[in-house]
Design a protein around this motif. Structure first.
Motif, PDB file in Angstrom:
ATOM      1  N   UNK A 132      -3.393 -12.379   7.612  1.00  0.00           N
ATOM      2  CA  UNK A 132      -2.607 -11.858   6.501  1.00  0.00           C
ATOM      3  C   UNK A 132      -3.454 -11.623   5.258  1.00  0.00           C
ATOM      4  N   UNK A 133      -4.719 -12.041   5.274  1.00  0.00           N
ATOM      5  CA  UNK A 133      -5.611 -11.874   4.139  1.00  0.00           C
ATOM      6  C   UNK A 133      -6.604 -10.753   4.404  1.00  0.00           C
ATOM      7  N   UNK A 134      -7.072 -10.147   3.332  1.00  0.00           N
ATOM      8  CA  UNK A 134      -8.101  -9.123   3.487  1.00  0.00           C
ATOM      9  C   UNK A 134      -9.446  -9.786   3.758  1.00  0.00           C
ATOM     10  N   UNK A 135     -10.440  -8.958   4.079  1.00  0.00           N
ATOM     11  CA  UNK A 135     -11.765  -9.507   4.357  1.00  0.00           C
ATOM     12  C   UNK A 135     -12.349 -10.216   3.154  1.00  0.00           C
ATOM     13  N   UNK A 136     -12.183  -9.635   1.969  1.00  0.00           N
ATOM     14  CA  UNK A 136     -12.687 -10.276   0.768  1.00  0.00           C
ATOM     15  C   UNK A 136     -11.961 -11.572   0.459  1.00  0.00           C
ATOM     16  N   UNK A 137     -10.655 -11.610   0.701  1.00  0.00           N
ATOM     17  CA  UNK A 137      -9.902 -12.839   0.472  1.00  0.00           C
ATOM     18  C   UNK A 137     -10.334 -13.945   1.413  1.00  0.00           C
ATOM     19  N   UNK A 138     -10.518 -13.608   2.672  1.00  0.00           N
ATOM     20  CA  UNK A 138     -10.983 -14.617   3.627  1.00  0.00           C
ATOM     21  C   UNK A 138     -12.341 -15.166   3.219  1.00  0.00           C
ATOM     22  N   UNK A 139     -13.207 -14.279   2.760  1.00  0.00           N
ATOM     23  CA  UNK A 139     -14.546 -14.720   2.368  1.00  0.00           C
ATOM     24  C   UNK A 139     -14.483 -15.650   1.162  1.00  0.00           C
ATOM     25  N   UNK A 140     -13.606 -15.366   0.233  1.00  0.00           N
ATOM     26  CA  UNK A 140     -13.507 -16.213  -0.963  1.00  0.00           C
ATOM     27  C   UNK A 140     -12.841 -17.555  -0.655  1.00  0.00           C
ATOM     28  N   UNK A 141     -11.879 -17.557   0.257  1.00  0.00           N
ATOM     29  CA  UNK A 141     -11.307 -18.825   0.692  1.00  0.00           C
ATOM     30  C   UNK A 141     -12.385 -19.683   1.355  1.00  0.00           C
ATOM     31  N   UNK A 142     -13.222 -19.049   2.173  1.00  0.00           N
ATOM     32  CA  UNK A 142     -14.300 -19.796   2.831  1.00  0.00           C
ATOM     33  C   UNK A 142     -15.301 -20.341   1.819  1.00  0.00           C
ATOM     34  N   UNK A 192     -19.399 -14.412   7.847  1.00  0.00           N
ATOM     35  CA  UNK A 192     -18.118 -13.977   8.402  1.00  0.00           C
ATOM     36  C   UNK A 192     -17.280 -15.224   8.615  1.00  0.00           C
ATOM     37  N   UNK A 193     -16.332 -15.502   7.733  1.00  0.00           N
ATOM     38  CA  UNK A 193     -15.634 -16.793   7.774  1.00  0.00           C
ATOM     39  C   UNK A 193     -14.635 -16.881   8.908  1.00  0.00           C
ATOM     40  N   UNK A 194     -14.383 -18.093   9.351  1.00  0.00           N
ATOM     41  CA  UNK A 194     -13.362 -18.389  10.360  1.00  0.00           C
ATOM     42  C   UNK A 194     -12.283 -19.238   9.700  1.00  0.00           C
ATOM     43  N   UNK A 195     -11.077 -18.708   9.664  1.00  0.00           N
ATOM     44  CA  UNK A 195      -9.946 -19.446   9.132  1.00  0.00           C
ATOM     45  C   UNK A 195      -9.019 -19.840  10.269  1.00  0.00           C
TER      46      UNK A 195
END
Length: 628
Positions: free
Chosen positions: A496-506, A443-446
């Motif tokens: 502003x990002x979806x869950x999948x987007x946050x995960x891929x950024x992480x 579960x990423x933290x941005x």
């Protein structure tokens, strides 16, 4: 005013609120002493005004409009100017004292929290930490704002008492002895007020935590129909805060009423005694005027004393909360005094408790029916969590990291079990481990900032490297959705990002660290199957020849790794390539297929196809909310 933030907020003692307040007083002793000196001068000048006025009255009645009267008026004006100037400078210095103490405490908490890793969220709810910065630090500052006024009031009270003793011994003793009695009676309300304020503070911290959990997971709660449940919890906790506030207000209102009643009664007694002395001829008309002026002035030190009681009471409650936050061990507090020699780049990383062997230059996957079990192994590989048993050391030292899975070590697990080359992992310097081993959470933290800064956490990566990492993570749509691309701003927590987007950024962020050993916990759990397949292939190519561990049960990822370790009961029960384990005819085959194909029982050989899950947001409420 000293520029903020301070270069070094210091390391306060954590043995109790009194020690903490004294330590902070020494840190700002200069401005505190200046404010106290100004307050003493201003209060003594104010106390002398009635005395000088009485002398003017007696001198005017005796000698008329003469030189003595004019000199007396000039002296009265001089005392007034001194009082005004002292009040102006005193207020400025009091505010400076308040801001220094408040912001220093806030900085201490903020600086400490950033160094505790995940230990802070295990020890305290999020709302507790937020309330410590937003409320308790300000309460600490109030003590240093009112302290100079309190000392100045005491100095004026002693001056006034000396003047009264010189005029009338009984009246002087009445003032000198009566005022402490009034303050002592008011102080009797301090213990119950302190208890009720502490209870209100606890309830408010829980409410803040619940509110933060609800807001962070609002979209998910709406999607699963859990919004009403959290709303009911928030409503119930709000009522607890309201009830606690009412109890505090009851005690506070009684204190406020006594702050008016007792000084009023005391002053009435002083005025009555002075009037009787004037009628009997024991004091002059001018002295009677002075008595009335003294009676009016006494309200100021009395109010300051009662206000100081309230302020100190709240500050003690707040100081206890600050100490509680600052007592959470920082990451690396279990560092050895003499670290072992760092292993070479070709050494294997071995978790002796589970039997997991991470061979250098290979892509290894950990698979288990219990995802928490494999995640705990991943944590140990990155030295995240306590290095020793509580029973061995009398308390668990807490580790920390920039990125880690939200799982804690069970109490009965063998903790000092990871060996890197010839050295145990906890024998190495934490900085060495953090520099070479990176554990990326599921579960990423941005954080707020530009996308480029979000990705390049270690600095030094050029734009081509950033774009390459985003390509491996299949995050091209993120560049399109963030206005400005790499230079665009990411909102707080990546809302502003979806869950999948946050995960891929992480995932891209983890790749850009260039870690010698990269541990990824469920890096594709929030993306659809097509995206997952692309990420799996690109990840294998990008990390070819580099040591990588992936915790996953996805066949798409498992099919591209060099070696799979099947974990059951905390131990590795089988290793091999994914396709070999799927086709195994012994007991390993059904057990492995049950995990990777999502069947219900190890004895069921009929695979259930993996459901393709679309790019979505996963619930992100905190562990504290889950416990509740």
């Amino acid at each position: 005013m000293r520029p903020l933030p301070l270069p070094d907020p210091g390391h306060p003692p954590l043995t109790g609120p009194r020690r903490l307040l004294l330590w902070q007083a020494r840190r700002q002793a200069g401005v505190l002493a200046g404010a106290t000196a100004v307050a003493v001068v201003g209060n003594v000048a104010a106390a002398l005004l009635p005395w000088q006025l009485g002398r003017i009255v007696d001198g005017g009645l005796e000698h008329g409009l003469g030189r003595e009267l004019w000199l007396g008026c000039l002296l009265l004006a001089g005392l007034g100017l001194v009082q005004v100037g002292a009040n102006v400078w005193g207020h400025r210095l009091e505010v400076e004292n308040w801001l220094r103490a408040a912001f220093a405490s806030s900085q201490q908490v903020g600086h400490h929290v950033t160094r505790t890793g995940d230990a802070i969220t295990d020890e305290l709810p999020t709302g507790e930490v937020v309330a410590t910065v937003a409320t308790d630090a300000l309460r600490m500052g109030e003590v240093f704002a009112i302290l100079p006024r309190l000392v100045g009031g005491i100095a004026a009270y002693l001056t006034l008492g000396a003047l009264l003793l010189g005029t009338s011994v009984p009246l002087g003793l009445l003032v000198l002895l009566g005022l402490p009695v009034v303050v002592a009676v008011l102080s009797l309300l301090v213990p119950p007020l302190q208890r009720r304020q502490a209870a209100q503070r606890e309830a408010t911290g829980r409410l803040t935590t619940l509110g933060a959990d609800t807001v962070s997971g609002l979209r998910i709660l709406r999607g699963i129909g859990g919004e009403d449940v959290f709303a009911d919890r928030y409503r119930a906790q709000s009522q607890e805060v309201r009830a606690a506030g009412v109890r505090v207000s009851q005690t506070q209102s009684l204190l406020d009423a006594l702050q008016t009643l007792l000084p009023g009664l005391f002053l009435a007694v002083v005025v009555w005694a002075g009037a009787r002395l004037a009628l009997s001829g024991d004091i002059s008309p001018g002295q009677l005027v002075s008595f009335y002026g003294f009676a009016a002035f006494l309200t100021q030190p009395l109010w300051t004393a009662s206000e100081a009681i309230r302020v100190v009471t709240r500050a003690v409650v707040g100081a206890r909360k600050i100490i509680r936050v600052l007592s959470v061990p920082v990451a690396g507090s279990d560092d050895p005094a003499h670290p072992a020699t760092a292993p070479g780049p070709g050494e294997a990383l071995v978790d002796e408790a589970s039997g997991v062997v991470v061979r250098p230059g290979r892509l290894t996957a950990l698979v288990g029916a219990d995802p928490d079990e494999t995640a705990r192994i991943a944590l140990r590989l990155g030295r995240l969590g306590p290095a020793r048993r509580e029973s061995d050391e009398g308390g668990a030292d807490q580790g920390g990291a920039d990125e880690h899975a939200a799982v804690r070590e069970p109490a009965d697990a063998p903790l000092s079990s990871v060996r890197w080359g010839r050295a145990l992992l906890h024998e190495l310097a934490l900085g060495e481990v953090r520099g070479r081993v990176v554990v990326a959470e599921s579960t990423p933290h941005l954080f707020t900032g530009t996308l480029a800064d979000e990705l390049d956490v270690r600095g030094g990566a050029d734009r081509d490297a950033l774009l390459a990492a985003m390509t491996v993570a299949d995050a091209g749509d993120v560049l399109d959705s963030v206005p400005g691309g790499l230079d665009g701003a990411v909102e707080e927590k990546g809302r502003s990002l979806s869950g999948g987007q946050r995960q891929r950024v992480a995932l891209a962020r983890a790749l850009l660290t260039g870690a010698e050993v990269l541990v990824l916990v469920e890096p594709t759990s929030a993306v659809d199957a097509h995206t997952e397949a692309r990420i799996a292939r690109r990840l294998a190519d990008a990390r070819r020849g580099a040591t990588t561990v992936v915790v996953t049960a996805s066949p798409l990822v498992l099919d591209v790794v060099d070696e799979v370790a099947l974990v059951a009961g905390g131990r590795v029960v089988a290793t091999g390539r994914h396709r070999d384990l799927v086709a195994a005819r012994d007991a390993t085959g059904p057990a492995y297929r049950a995990v990777v194909s999502r069947t219900d029982s190890p004895g069921d050989d009929s695979p259930v196809p993996r459901t393709d899950h679309q790019d979505h947001d996963r619930p992100e409420v905190s562990r504290e909310a889950a416990r509740r």
